[in-house]
Write a protein that holds these residues in place. Structure first.
Motif, short mmCIF file in Angstrom:
data_model
loop_
_atom_site.label_atom_id
_atom_site.label_comp_id
_atom_site.label_asym_id
_atom_site.label_seq_id
_atom_site.Cartn_x
_atom_site.Cartn_y
_atom_site.Cartn_z
N GLN A 157 -8.81 0.83 3.66
CA GLN A 157 -8.53 0.20 2.37
C GLN A 157 -7.79 -1.12 2.57
OE1 GLN A 157 -6.21 3.07 0.23
NE2 GLN A 157 -8.00 4.24 -0.47
N ALA B 201 -10.21 -3.70 3.88
CA ALA B 201 -11.08 -4.20 2.80
C ALA B 201 -10.35 -5.20 1.92
CB ALA B 201 -11.60 -3.03 1.97
N LYS B 202 -9.10 -4.92 1.59
CA LYS B 202 -8.31 -5.83 0.74
C LYS B 202 -8.03 -7.14 1.46
CE LYS B 202 -5.79 -7.03 -2.79
NZ LYS B 202 -6.46 -7.72 -3.89
N SER C 151 -8.15 6.36 6.38
CA SER C 151 -8.67 5.91 5.08
C SER C 151 -7.83 4.78 4.51
CB SER C 151 -8.74 7.08 4.11
OG SER C 151 -7.46 7.64 3.92
N THR C 152 -6.51 4.86 4.68
CA THR C 152 -5.62 3.80 4.19
C THR C 152 -5.83 2.52 4.99
OG1 THR C 152 -4.00 5.48 3.56
CG2 THR C 152 -3.22 3.20 3.68
N PHE D 200 0.81 -1.21 0.00
CA PHE D 200 0.00 0.00 0.00
C PHE D 200 0.84 1.26 0.00
CE2 PHE D 200 -3.28 -3.00 0.80
CZ PHE D 200 -4.43 -2.40 0.33
#
Length: 139
Positions: free
Chosen positions: A54, A57-58, A50-51, A30
């Motif tokens: 992400q 989610a991944k 936010s990261t 990332f």
């Protein structure tokens, strides 16, 4: 911990074939701004909120029922918790207990994914007092 940054703990289920090293390599992809600390049970990830979302989610997409996550109250290498700086480890026993349960949770989630439905247990009936006395006297 600011509202802009978040530290998350990622724990790998004991049933998973995923290793902490593989998980860390995935998180490192990332890019900059992400601090990753490999642990025996998975890894700690610190990044902008936010990261982190992400990454979460991944991880859920790739390892749906194998990796579990929760927010950690302290940032990575916080002197109050970092063993390298003689910090304490008050939550380790809790983490160890949670980690042991993840295999059962993984099996349950896998069964739900395959269509299993919850069946409530049959209603239990009370034993008459005299029958209970007989049971107690036999043993």
């Amino acid at each position: 911990m600011s509202e802009e940054r978040e530290t998350r703990l990622f724990m790998i289920s004991p049933r998973s074939m995923l290793t902490p090293d593989q998980l860390v390599r995935m998180v490192h992809s990332f890019g900059e701004g992400v601090i990753v600390k490999e642990t025996c049970y998975g890894c700690l990830v610190e990044a902008p909120r936010s990261t982190c979302l992400q990454i979460l989610a991944k991880v859920r997409e790739d390892y749906r029922n194998e990796v579990f996550s929760k927010i950690r109250a302290y940032p990575c290498s916080d002197p109050r918790r970092c063993r390298a700086q003689h910090g304490t480890r008050p939550g380790f026993a809790q983490l160890e207990e949670e980690w042991a349960l993840l295999a059962k949770i993984q099996v349950g989630l896998d069964r739900v994914d395959k269509g299993a439905k919850y069946v409530p247990p049959a209603e239990k009936k009370r034993i008459p007092v005299n029958d209970f006395k007989k049971i107690c006297e036999v043993h």
